[in-house]
Design a protein around this motif. Sequence first.
Motif, short mmCIF file in Angstrom:
data_model
loop_
_atom_site.label_atom_id
_atom_site.label_comp_id
_atom_site.label_asym_id
_atom_site.label_seq_id
_atom_site.Cartn_x
_atom_site.Cartn_y
_atom_site.Cartn_z
N ILE A 133 40.30 29.01 49.33
CA ILE A 133 39.76 30.36 49.62
C ILE A 133 40.90 31.37 49.38
CG2 ILE A 133 38.77 31.87 51.41
CD1 ILE A 133 37.47 29.34 52.60
N PRO A 134 40.64 32.38 48.53
CA PRO A 134 41.74 33.26 48.13
C PRO A 134 42.38 34.03 49.29
CG PRO A 134 39.79 33.60 46.75
CD PRO A 134 39.36 32.71 47.87
N VAL A 135 43.67 34.27 49.13
CA VAL A 135 44.43 35.09 50.09
C VAL A 135 45.04 36.23 49.28
CG1 VAL A 135 46.35 35.15 51.72
CG2 VAL A 135 44.99 33.05 51.49
N LEU A 136 44.75 37.46 49.68
CA LEU A 136 45.26 38.61 48.93
C LEU A 136 46.23 39.41 49.80
CD1 LEU A 136 41.99 39.91 47.23
CD2 LEU A 136 43.70 38.39 46.31
N ASP A 137 47.19 40.02 49.12
CA ASP A 137 48.20 40.82 49.80
C ASP A 137 47.82 42.29 49.60
OD1 ASP A 137 50.49 42.38 50.21
OD2 ASP A 137 51.81 40.67 49.87
N LEU A 138 47.43 42.96 50.69
CA LEU A 138 46.94 44.33 50.53
C LEU A 138 48.04 45.28 50.05
CD1 LEU A 138 44.26 45.97 50.89
CD2 LEU A 138 45.27 46.87 52.96
N SER A 139 49.29 45.01 50.42
CA SER A 139 50.34 45.93 50.00
C SER A 139 50.51 45.85 48.48
CB SER A 139 51.65 45.66 50.74
OG SER A 139 52.15 44.40 50.38
N LEU A 140 50.33 44.66 47.91
CA LEU A 140 50.42 44.53 46.44
C LEU A 140 49.23 45.24 45.78
CD1 LEU A 140 51.54 40.80 45.97
CD2 LEU A 140 52.93 42.88 45.78
N LEU A 141 48.05 45.08 46.38
CA LEU A 141 46.86 45.76 45.84
C LEU A 141 47.07 47.28 45.85
CD1 LEU A 141 43.88 43.81 47.47
CD2 LEU A 141 44.35 44.00 45.02
N SER A 142 47.58 47.78 46.99
CA SER A 142 47.79 49.23 47.12
C SER A 142 48.79 49.74 46.09
CB SER A 142 48.33 49.58 48.50
OG SER A 142 47.53 49.01 49.48
N ASN A 143 49.76 48.88 45.75
CA ASN A 143 50.75 49.30 44.76
C ASN A 143 50.26 49.12 43.33
OD1 ASN A 143 52.54 50.06 46.68
ND2 ASN A 143 53.55 48.07 46.79
N GLY A 144 49.01 48.72 43.20
CA GLY A 144 48.41 48.64 41.85
C GLY A 144 48.79 47.38 41.08
N SER A 145 49.25 46.33 41.76
CA SER A 145 49.62 45.11 41.05
C SER A 145 48.43 44.56 40.26
CB SER A 145 50.10 44.06 42.07
OG SER A 145 49.89 42.75 41.57
N LYS A 146 48.64 44.47 38.94
CA LYS A 146 47.55 44.01 38.04
C LYS A 146 47.12 42.59 38.41
CE LYS A 146 47.14 47.10 34.45
NZ LYS A 146 48.22 48.03 34.69
N GLU A 147 48.14 41.78 38.74
CA GLU A 147 47.87 40.38 39.07
C GLU A 147 47.01 40.28 40.34
OE1 GLU A 147 50.64 36.66 40.26
OE2 GLU A 147 51.59 38.28 39.12
N GLU A 148 47.35 41.12 41.33
CA GLU A 148 46.60 41.07 42.59
C GLU A 148 45.18 41.61 42.40
OE1 GLU A 148 48.46 39.41 44.45
OE2 GLU A 148 47.46 39.40 46.41
N LEU A 149 45.06 42.65 41.54
CA LEU A 149 43.71 43.19 41.27
C LEU A 149 42.85 42.13 40.57
CD1 LEU A 149 44.63 46.82 40.10
CD2 LEU A 149 43.21 46.24 42.08
N GLN A 150 43.48 41.36 39.70
CA GLN A 150 42.74 40.27 39.03
C GLN A 150 42.31 39.23 40.06
OE1 GLN A 150 41.87 40.24 35.67
NE2 GLN A 150 40.56 38.59 36.46
N LYS A 151 43.19 38.97 41.02
CA LYS A 151 42.84 38.00 42.08
C LYS A 151 41.67 38.51 42.92
CE LYS A 151 46.18 36.01 44.68
NZ LYS A 151 47.49 35.99 45.37
N LEU A 152 41.65 39.84 43.13
CA LEU A 152 40.54 40.44 43.90
C LEU A 152 39.22 40.26 43.14
CD1 LEU A 152 39.46 42.27 46.23
CD2 LEU A 152 40.08 44.25 44.83
N ASP A 153 39.28 40.51 41.84
CA ASP A 153 38.09 40.36 41.00
C ASP A 153 37.58 38.90 41.07
OD1 ASP A 153 36.31 41.55 39.01
OD2 ASP A 153 37.28 40.25 37.55
N ASN A 154 38.48 37.97 40.91
CA ASN A 154 38.10 36.55 40.94
C ASN A 154 37.55 36.16 42.32
OD1 ASN A 154 38.94 36.29 38.35
ND2 ASN A 154 40.94 35.41 38.87
N ALA A 155 38.22 36.66 43.37
CA ALA A 155 37.79 36.31 44.73
C ALA A 155 36.36 36.78 44.97
CB ALA A 155 38.73 36.95 45.75
N CYS A 156 36.05 38.00 44.55
CA CYS A 156 34.70 38.55 44.80
C CYS A 156 33.66 37.86 43.91
CB CYS A 156 34.67 40.05 44.57
SG CYS A 156 35.71 40.94 45.74
N LYS A 157 34.09 37.40 42.74
CA LYS A 157 33.15 36.72 41.82
C LYS A 157 32.90 35.29 42.27
CE LYS A 157 35.05 37.10 37.77
NZ LYS A 157 35.62 37.55 36.50
#
Length: 352
Positions: free
Chosen positions: A50-74
């Motif tokens: 089950i994915p674990v995301l780091d919100l501080s990386l998301l907030s900083n616009g990390s492309k890798e973390e945004l991709q993880k968010l997309d995959n997690a929701c899909k």
Amino acid sequence: MVSNGDPAIEKSEFIQEIIRRNPSCIPERYLRSEEDKAKDVDMSALAADIPVLDLSLLSNGSKEELQKLDNACKDWGFFQVTNHGITAEVLQGTKKAAAEFFNLPIQEKTKYLFRPEFRQGYGQPFPVAEDERLDWSDSLLLFLDPSQNRCPELWPATPPEFKGAVEAYSAGVRKITEELFGCLSLIMGLEKDALLGLHEEMRTLMRMNYYPLCCRHDQVLGLNSHTDVCTITILMQDDDVTGLQIRYNGGWVPVKPLPNSLIVNVGDILEIWSNGKYKSIEHRAVTSETRERISVGLFFSPHTAVEIEPLEDILATQKCGRKYKKVKYGDYLKGAIQRRQQGKEHILKFKI
Ligand SMILES: O=C(O)CCC(=O)C(=O)O
Ligand SMILES: [Fe+2]
């Protein structure tokens, strides 16, 4: 059962009272059928996926973390979020307030008894058909935003810290939600503020769930399988008791809480807006023989007048065509609360 002359109380069963009367006797209406239990497929081996995301990386616009968010929701419709900015004290404050409220004598809690006209209060929030199994849990539902939806008389006066703790916690969760909406908008190819704007006036509902011990924990469910009738849910649970399970490939995967993390899940509205790209996943809660458990969910949804349908920008990127009918959120909600839903039953009514 408590009898104080109020017919609503006379009719209600409160788990705490059932246990107080006889902890080893589980009323028939809570017991799952053999047929239902036979459908359970244990997939706990997948819990670590089950994915674990780091919100501080998301907030900083990390492309890798945004991709993880997309995959997690899909793929999962669920993820845990760390580095979310809410302090351990604030998390603990709300957990403690919830625990103290649920531990009050029933006579005290029934002062805040569920009021169907406001859809808020303590008790069973859903009408349950005669032949349906009941949930081995009690809950307290309160609207937080917009403030005109609040029912101050249903906010517990005990413990006295309750209101302050919930206000501090929900302000933090709202920030996380706005941040996530910004990230989701970007990965959906929209302007950053698009998703928040679509809500018009965002509604926040809080549901505190209390799952007492159950001597026949494998025979009951704390909360039956359902999806959440909102855009996203942010759930806080005890760090050391597992109870939440999510549906994955026909089985059930437990969500093992990471200390001080929060759980985020896609709700029905995000599934519809994204035309099914992001999945509102069925989930349920199981109980334990040795540990009681508390969870606090904040459900974010649009104004009831907002018309929900797959977004044009999303449709333009997909080849599958429109998969959901247009529906006013208020009507969607009304249908969902007429009876407790089973699994994905409600959203399927709006599929084309
Ligand atoms: O207690 C949990 O883990 C699940 C709660 C939940 O799904 C809900 O309140 O909608
Ligand atoms: Fe839920």
